[in-house]
Scaffold this motif. Structure first.
Motif, mmCIF file in Angstrom:
data_model
loop_
_atom_site.group_PDB
_atom_site.id
_atom_site.type_symbol
_atom_site.label_atom_id
_atom_site.label_comp_id
_atom_site.label_asym_id
_atom_site.label_seq_id
_atom_site.Cartn_x
_atom_site.Cartn_y
_atom_site.Cartn_z
ATOM 1 N N ALA A 1 -4.312 8.705 11.329
ATOM 2 C CA ALA A 1 -4.706 7.313 11.573
ATOM 3 C C ALA A 1 -6.188 7.119 11.275
ATOM 4 C CB ALA A 1 -4.414 6.937 13.013
ATOM 5 N N LEU A 2 -6.508 5.968 10.754
ATOM 6 C CA LEU A 2 -7.890 5.600 10.498
ATOM 7 C C LEU A 2 -8.571 5.339 11.840
ATOM 8 C CD1 LEU A 2 -9.245 5.228 7.739
ATOM 9 C CD2 LEU A 2 -8.864 2.795 7.975
ATOM 10 N N THR A 3 -9.782 5.838 11.998
ATOM 11 C CA THR A 3 -10.508 5.661 13.252
ATOM 12 C C THR A 3 -11.851 4.987 12.997
ATOM 13 O OG1 THR A 3 -11.477 7.872 13.098
ATOM 14 C CG2 THR A 3 -9.418 7.661 14.345
ATOM 15 N N ARG B 1 -7.382 -4.739 10.970
ATOM 16 C CA ARG B 1 -7.031 -5.264 9.644
ATOM 17 C C ARG B 1 -7.481 -4.296 8.548
ATOM 18 N NH1 ARG B 1 -3.180 -8.799 8.799
ATOM 19 N NH2 ARG B 1 -3.838 -9.405 10.873
ATOM 20 N N ALA B 2 -8.638 -3.667 8.712
ATOM 21 C CA ALA B 2 -9.102 -2.671 7.740
ATOM 22 C C ALA B 2 -8.114 -1.507 7.664
ATOM 23 C CB ALA B 2 -10.498 -2.166 8.112
ATOM 24 N N ALA B 3 -7.594 -1.098 8.808
ATOM 25 C CA ALA B 3 -6.622 0.001 8.827
ATOM 26 C C ALA B 3 -5.346 -0.381 8.083
ATOM 27 C CB ALA B 3 -6.310 0.400 10.270
ATOM 28 N N LEU B 4 -4.909 -1.631 8.215
ATOM 29 C CA LEU B 4 -3.722 -2.088 7.491
ATOM 30 C C LEU B 4 -3.962 -2.085 5.981
ATOM 31 C CD1 LEU B 4 -2.519 -5.025 9.779
ATOM 32 C CD2 LEU B 4 -1.451 -2.768 9.498
ATOM 33 N N LYS B 5 -5.135 -2.529 5.564
ATOM 34 C CA LYS B 5 -5.444 -2.509 4.130
ATOM 35 C C LYS B 5 -5.551 -1.072 3.615
ATOM 36 C CE LYS B 5 -7.625 -5.678 1.875
ATOM 37 N NZ LYS B 5 -8.537 -6.685 1.317
ATOM 38 N N PHE B 6 -6.046 -0.177 4.451
ATOM 39 C CA PHE B 6 -6.132 1.230 4.082
ATOM 40 C C PHE B 6 -4.728 1.800 3.862
ATOM 41 C CE2 PHE B 6 -6.073 5.699 5.329
ATOM 42 C CZ PHE B 6 -7.015 6.231 4.465
ATOM 43 N N LEU B 7 -3.831 1.535 4.787
ATOM 44 C CA LEU B 7 -2.453 2.027 4.662
ATOM 45 C C LEU B 7 -1.760 1.459 3.427
ATOM 46 C CD1 LEU B 7 -1.266 1.956 8.381
ATOM 47 C CD2 LEU B 7 -1.787 3.967 6.977
ATOM 48 N N ALA B 8 -2.106 0.233 3.065
ATOM 49 C CA ALA B 8 -1.538 -0.409 1.877
ATOM 50 C C ALA B 8 -2.268 0.016 0.596
ATOM 51 C CB ALA B 8 -1.581 -1.923 2.037
ATOM 52 N N MET B 9 -3.279 0.888 0.735
ATOM 53 C CA MET B 9 -4.059 1.385 -0.399
ATOM 54 C C MET B 9 -4.743 0.248 -1.163
ATOM 55 S SD MET B 9 -3.618 4.693 -0.165
ATOM 56 C CE MET B 9 -4.077 5.363 -1.732
ATOM 57 N N GLU B 10 -5.238 -0.759 -0.447
ATOM 58 C CA GLU B 10 -5.910 -1.907 -1.057
ATOM 59 C C GLU B 10 -7.419 -1.675 -1.102
ATOM 60 O OE1 GLU B 10 -4.670 -5.611 0.709
ATOM 61 O OE2 GLU B 10 -2.589 -4.950 0.768
ATOM 62 N N PHE B 11 -7.823 -0.771 -1.982
ATOM 63 C CA PHE B 11 -9.230 -0.422 -2.131
ATOM 64 C C PHE B 11 -9.876 -1.258 -3.235
ATOM 65 C CE2 PHE B 11 -7.173 3.446 -0.552
ATOM 66 C CZ PHE B 11 -7.906 3.647 0.605
ATOM 67 N N GLU B 12 -11.177 -1.496 -3.073
ATOM 68 C CA GLU B 12 -11.945 -2.235 -4.074
ATOM 69 C C GLU B 12 -13.296 -1.570 -4.243
ATOM 70 O OE1 GLU B 12 -12.106 -6.567 -3.614
ATOM 71 O OE2 GLU B 12 -10.722 -6.326 -1.938
ATOM 72 N N GLY B 13 -13.901 -1.788 -5.405
ATOM 73 C CA GLY B 13 -15.277 -1.376 -5.628
ATOM 74 C C GLY B 13 -15.470 0.080 -5.960
ATOM 75 N N GLY C 1 -13.486 1.206 -1.409
ATOM 76 C CA GLY C 1 -13.587 0.876 0.012
ATOM 77 C C GLY C 1 -12.693 -0.296 0.353
ATOM 78 N N ILE C 2 -12.818 -0.758 1.579
ATOM 79 C CA ILE C 2 -12.024 -1.873 2.095
ATOM 80 C C ILE C 2 -12.942 -3.084 2.222
ATOM 81 C CG2 ILE C 2 -10.670 -2.715 4.054
ATOM 82 C CD1 ILE C 2 -9.333 -0.357 2.604
ATOM 83 N N ILE C 3 -12.515 -4.201 1.651
ATOM 84 C CA ILE C 3 -13.263 -5.448 1.782
ATOM 85 C C ILE C 3 -12.340 -6.484 2.416
ATOM 86 C CG2 ILE C 3 -14.495 -7.281 0.586
ATOM 87 C CD1 ILE C 3 -15.249 -5.171 -1.522
ATOM 88 N N LEU C 4 -12.781 -7.050 3.521
ATOM 89 C CA LEU C 4 -11.993 -8.041 4.253
ATOM 90 C C LEU C 4 -12.538 -9.435 4.013
ATOM 91 C CD1 LEU C 4 -11.734 -6.073 7.597
ATOM 92 C CD2 LEU C 4 -9.936 -6.348 5.884
#
Length: 92
Positions: free
Chosen positions: A2-4, A66-78, A82-85
């Motif tokens: 899990a992302l912490t 929400r960042a953890a959900l984007k991480f699990l969905a592999m929605e990286f940018e840049g 990383g994760i951008i919300l």
């Protein structure tokens, strides 16, 4: 794994984002949330720059969730990835 919670890095005025990190095991994931997304979450028109850190801390649990959900969905940018919300990430 899990992302912490990682580190709070601060407000970047030029990009109008709050920078923070999340941790995946030993890897630190760079993250950012737009100030407009934070304002939308709180239902305010626009917070002052000197209020951004306190605003982030109030919203931190929701932001990191929400960042953890984007991480699990592999929605990286840049670069580095990383994760951008944005506001749209909090619409349900």
């Amino acid at each position: 794994m899990a992302l912490t919670r990682g580190r709070f890095l601060g407000y970047e005025f030029d990009r109008m984002v709050m920078l923070f990190s999340m941790v995946d095991g030993q890897r630190e994931i760079p993250c950012a949330i737009s100030t407009s997304a934070m304002d939308d979450l709180e239902g305010v028109a626009r917070s002052r720059p000197n209020q951004r850190e306190a605003q982030f801390m109030r919203l931190r649990d929701r932001i990191e969730e929400r960042a953890a959900l984007k991480f699990l969905a592999m929605e990286f940018e840049g670069t580095p990835p990383g994760i951008i919300l944005r506001s749209i990430d909090f619409k349900t």
